[in-house]
Scaffold this active site. Structure first.
Site, PDB file in Angstrom:
ATOM      1  N   ASN A 210      -7.537  13.127  -0.478  1.00 22.78           N
ATOM      2  CA  ASN A 210      -8.759  13.925  -0.317  1.00 22.78           C
ATOM      3  C   ASN A 210      -9.017  14.157   1.172  1.00 22.78           C
ATOM      4  OD1 ASN A 210     -10.470  11.697   0.771  1.00 22.78           O
ATOM      5  ND2 ASN A 210      -9.912  10.803  -1.200  1.00 22.78           N
ATOM      6  N   PRO A 306      -8.498   0.577  -9.856  1.00 19.95           N
ATOM      7  CA  PRO A 306      -9.622  -0.363  -9.944  1.00 19.95           C
ATOM      8  C   PRO A 306     -10.788   0.156  -9.106  1.00 19.95           C
ATOM      9  CG  PRO A 306      -7.847  -1.267  -8.585  1.00 19.95           C
ATOM     10  CD  PRO A 306      -7.329   0.009  -9.172  1.00 19.95           C
ATOM     11  N   ILE A 308     -13.253  -0.549  -6.518  1.00 20.47           N
ATOM     12  CA  ILE A 308     -13.313  -1.609  -5.497  1.00 20.47           C
ATOM     13  C   ILE A 308     -14.737  -2.138  -5.332  1.00 20.47           C
ATOM     14  CG2 ILE A 308     -12.901  -2.123  -3.059  1.00 20.47           C
ATOM     15  CD1 ILE A 308     -10.782   0.193  -3.149  1.00 20.47           C
ATOM     16  N   VAL A 309     -15.681  -1.220  -5.102  1.00 20.25           N
ATOM     17  CA  VAL A 309     -17.035  -1.678  -4.779  1.00 20.25           C
ATOM     18  C   VAL A 309     -17.678  -2.361  -5.986  1.00 20.25           C
ATOM     19  CG1 VAL A 309     -18.334   0.482  -5.267  1.00 20.25           C
ATOM     20  CG2 VAL A 309     -19.085  -1.038  -3.445  1.00 20.25           C
ATOM     21  N   PHE A 324     -21.304   4.241  -1.299  1.00 14.60           N
ATOM     22  CA  PHE A 324     -21.668   5.631  -1.017  1.00 14.60           C
ATOM     23  C   PHE A 324     -21.610   6.396  -2.335  1.00 14.60           C
ATOM     24  CE2 PHE A 324     -22.012   6.973   3.481  1.00 14.60           C
ATOM     25  CZ  PHE A 324     -21.910   5.730   4.076  1.00 14.60           C
ATOM     26  N   LYS A 338     -25.046   5.462  -9.965  1.00 18.38           N
ATOM     27  CA  LYS A 338     -23.994   4.607  -9.380  1.00 18.38           C
ATOM     28  C   LYS A 338     -24.562   3.250  -8.977  1.00 18.38           C
ATOM     29  CE  LYS A 338     -20.667   8.059  -8.270  1.00 18.38           C
ATOM     30  NZ  LYS A 338     -20.262   9.185  -7.460  1.00 18.38           N
ATOM     31  N   LYS A 342     -22.681   0.374 -11.042  1.00 22.12           N
ATOM     32  CA  LYS A 342     -21.787  -0.477 -10.236  1.00 22.12           C
ATOM     33  C   LYS A 342     -22.507  -1.744  -9.780  1.00 22.12           C
ATOM     34  CE  LYS A 342     -18.950   3.437  -8.704  1.00 22.12           C
ATOM     35  NZ  LYS A 342     -17.719   3.702  -7.970  1.00 22.12           N
TER      36      LYS A 342
HETATM   37  O1  PMT Z   1     -14.613  10.053   5.964  1.00 21.20           O
HETATM   38  P1  PMT Z   1     -15.513  11.197   6.359  1.00 21.20           P
HETATM   39  O2  PMT Z   1     -14.748  12.477   6.594  1.00 21.20           O
HETATM   40  O3  PMT Z   1     -16.427  10.832   7.512  1.00 21.20           O
HETATM   41  O4  PMT Z   1     -16.462  11.531   5.102  1.00 21.20           O
HETATM   42  C1  PMT Z   1     -17.419  10.610   4.706  1.00 21.20           C
HETATM   43  C2  PMT Z   1     -17.488  10.480   3.185  1.00 21.20           C
HETATM   44  C3  PMT Z   1     -18.012  11.783   2.584  1.00 21.20           C
HETATM   45  C4  PMT Z   1     -16.104  10.177   2.600  1.00 21.20           C
HETATM   46  C5  PMT Z   1     -18.472   9.288   2.900  1.00 21.20           C
HETATM   47  O5  PMT Z   1     -19.715   9.574   3.446  1.00 21.20           O
HETATM   48  C6  PMT Z   1     -18.591   9.023   1.421  1.00 21.20           C
HETATM   49  O6  PMT Z   1     -19.363   9.630   0.693  1.00 21.20           O
HETATM   50  N1  PMT Z   1     -17.752   8.081   0.917  1.00 21.20           N
HETATM   51  C7  PMT Z   1     -17.623   7.784  -0.527  1.00 21.20           C
HETATM   52  C8  PMT Z   1     -16.740   8.801  -1.173  1.00 21.20           C
HETATM   53  C9  PMT Z   1     -16.542   8.547  -2.645  1.00 21.20           C
HETATM   54  O7  PMT Z   1     -15.455   8.264  -3.052  1.00 21.20           O
HETATM   55  O8  PMT Z   1     -17.652   8.578  -3.364  1.00 21.20           O
HETATM   56  P2  PMT Z   1     -17.717   8.358  -4.955  1.00 21.20           P
HETATM   57  O9  PMT Z   1     -19.050   8.863  -5.330  1.00 21.20           O
HETATM   58  O10 PMT Z   1     -16.515   8.958  -5.633  1.00 21.20           O
HETATM   59  O11 PMT Z   1     -17.617   6.791  -5.114  1.00 21.20           O
HETATM   60  C10 PMT Z   1     -18.766   5.953  -5.182  1.00 21.20           C
HETATM   61  C11 PMT Z   1     -18.529   4.667  -4.441  1.00 21.20           C
HETATM   62  O12 PMT Z   1     -17.520   3.914  -5.101  1.00 21.20           O
HETATM   63  C12 PMT Z   1     -18.063   4.833  -3.020  1.00 21.20           C
HETATM   64  O13 PMT Z   1     -18.685   3.827  -2.247  1.00 21.20           O
HETATM   65  C13 PMT Z   1     -16.559   4.590  -3.080  1.00 21.20           C
HETATM   66  O14 PMT Z   1     -16.048   4.031  -1.868  1.00 21.20           O
HETATM   67  C14 PMT Z   1     -16.497   3.568  -4.205  1.00 21.20           C
HETATM   68  N2  PMT Z   1     -15.253   3.557  -4.972  1.00 21.20           N
HETATM   69  C15 PMT Z   1     -14.859   4.654  -5.679  1.00 21.20           C
HETATM   70  C16 PMT Z   1     -13.707   4.585  -6.435  1.00 21.20           C
HETATM   71  C17 PMT Z   1     -12.958   3.401  -6.463  1.00 21.20           C
HETATM   72  N3  PMT Z   1     -11.835   3.306  -7.167  1.00 21.20           N
HETATM   73  N4  PMT Z   1     -13.357   2.346  -5.754  1.00 21.20           N
HETATM   74  C18 PMT Z   1     -14.489   2.399  -5.017  1.00 21.20           C
HETATM   75  O15 PMT Z   1     -14.853   1.417  -4.351  1.00 21.20           O
END
Ligand code: PMT
Length: 402
Positions: A210, A306, A308-309, A324, A338, A342
């Site tokens: 991504n 998996p 992670i968070v 995030f 979320k 989570k």
């Molecule tokens: O890196 P930059 O270019 O500065 O951009 C910043 C960002 C947009 C990437 C950042 O601000 C952000 O939003 N990061 C989280 C991106 C994301 O994957 O969001 P999500 O809504 O899909 O996931 C929710 C949360 O679960 C996130 O904290 C993610 O890290 C976590 N996650 C998701 C999937 C997974 N398998 N494991 C996780 O821990």
């Protein structure tokens, strides 16, 4: 009360067109409560007069190392002792080189050699000079010596070039300076932060990924280290430099990020998941490069990675866990979902459909969601935002009712 109240800032001005901004910087530092003494190099005086900075700072401007009259008053050793921080803005390529070499051939370099105070540089120069291998090697050494580096910013330059090398704006420098004195809010704490994208291999040359640049996660790591935390940054592939005093663990895939996170999360106080982790990966990684066949379409089977968070939040002895939420619609509802699903302590929701913020931009705007409320932080640089988020997290960790 501003964290610069009663702080004594020795502002060094070196030769560069950005020196005109130093006049405003003096004012802004004073507005934030600091006392300012200015030292100018001979080259700086070609761009702005000592009189201007004297009038603004309300103190004589120091320009000479070998001036018996000046040394009889506040000489270089007294100035070095007076400073709570030596801030050099703008810091030219030449000044950085002389500082790296430990030279003391003018008043400012001599003060830097003599002072026990922290030193911060706001580099400002042509983008080619900034990118030059010699400048970058000097930068690495200065960072290694724990000198703080503020900026530079990217953008249009006085010479017409576009690229990195613009000095940060005075208000950004005041914020960065204040954050140095705010250190301690996370002293004794360990933070683990994930950042950047993951890459999920399809075959030896192709992967799913991504647009995450890592900027948000790296800015958080920098702010956490500034706040005194032992900071571990688990990073997917990025082009970014490791912030000072941050321990970086490089990973590529979601599974590797999971393994590194679970190993580090066990003994941390705060876990922040800023990485854009791939939710799925190819079920099988082809051992050889896939060949184009006669088929008009092929099917890739994906399996879930998996979370992670969520796994960190499920640990028996869990850290304060922050996720995030990258959303393109229904930011608040999806963000709150979320938080609940989570089992997180905090969600930082950002709207990734706006190209000025979110993925790969220098700015971000977020809503911080906790069990009881939503708190909006409007668009600002990821560095500024990170400092505010870290301050907010520090308050929650040290006074959990907030
Ligand atoms: O890196 P930059 O270019 O500065 O951009 C910043 C960002 C947009 C990437 C950042 O601000 C952000 O939003 N990061 C989280 C991106 C994301 O994957 O969001 P999500 O809504 O899909 O996931 C929710 C949360 O679960 C996130 O904290 C993610 O890290 C976590 N996650 C998701 C999937 C997974 N398998 N494991 C996780 O821990």
């Amino acid at each position: 009360m501003s964290s610069l109240t009663n702080k004594q800032i020795l502002l060094g001005v070196t030769g560069g067109i950005a020196a005109y901004k130093s006049a405003d910087l003096v004012r802004r530092l004073q507005d934030a409560g600091a006392s300012v003494q200015v030292v100018m190099t001979p080259a700086a005086q070609e761009f702005i007069t000592p009189l201007t900075l004297q009038a603004l700072s309300g103190n004589p401007v120091h320009t000479q190392l070998l001036d018996p009259e000046a040394e009889a008053g506040m000489g270089h050793i007294q100035l070095a002792r007076w400073a709570d921080l030596v801030l050099i803005a703008p810091a030219s390529a030449d000044f950085m080189a002389r500082l790296t070499q430990g030279m003391g051939n003018d008043l400012l370099t001599s003060i830097c050699l003599a002072t026990a105070a922290p030193i911060a540089l706001a580099p400002a120069m042509n983008q080619g000079m900034w990118r030059n291998q010699a400048t970058q090697a000097n930068l690495d050494l200065l960072i290694e010596r724990k000198i703080h580096i503020f900026g530079p910013a990217d953008g249009g330059q006085a010479c017409g070039d576009i690229g990195p090398g613009r000095m940060l704006e005075p208000l950004q420098l005041v914020d960065a300076t204040a954050s140095l004195f705010a250190t301690g809010s996370l002293a004794g704490k360990t933070l683990v932060i994930t950042a950047g994208p993951t890459r999920e291999a399809i075959d030896p040359v192709r992967y799913l990924s991504n647009h995450s640049s890592g900027k948000m996660g790296y800015a958080l790591a920098e702010a956490a280290a500034e706040a005194g935390a032992k900071t571990i940054l688990i990073s997917g592939p990025t082009q970014l430099k490791t912030p000072p005093r941050v321990q970086r663990i490089d990973v590529t895939s979601a599974q590797q990020m999971f393994d590194a996170s679970m190993a580090a999360a066990d003994s941390c106080d705060v876990f922040i998941a800023a990485a854009a982790v791939a939710d799925y990966r190819p079920a099988q990684v082809a051992p050889q490069k896939l060949k184009k066949g006669a088929d008009e379409s092929i099917t890739l089977t994906l399996v879930k990675n998996p979370d992670i968070v969520a796994s960190v939040a499920a640990l028996p002895k869990r850290p304060f866990t922050v996720g995030f939420a990258a959303e393109s619609e229904n930011l608040l509802d999806y963000g709150r979902a979320k938080l609940v699903h989570k089992k997180l302590d905090l969600v930082i929701a950002n709207n990734i459909s706006d190209s000025r913020i979110g993925f790969n931009s220098d700015d971000n705007a977020v809503t911080v969601i906790d069990e009881h409320s939503n708190h909006e932080l409007s668009q600002r640089s990821k560095q500024q935002l990170a400092r505010e988020l870290i301050a907010l997290i520090a308050r929650k960790v040290t006074a959990p009712t907030q």
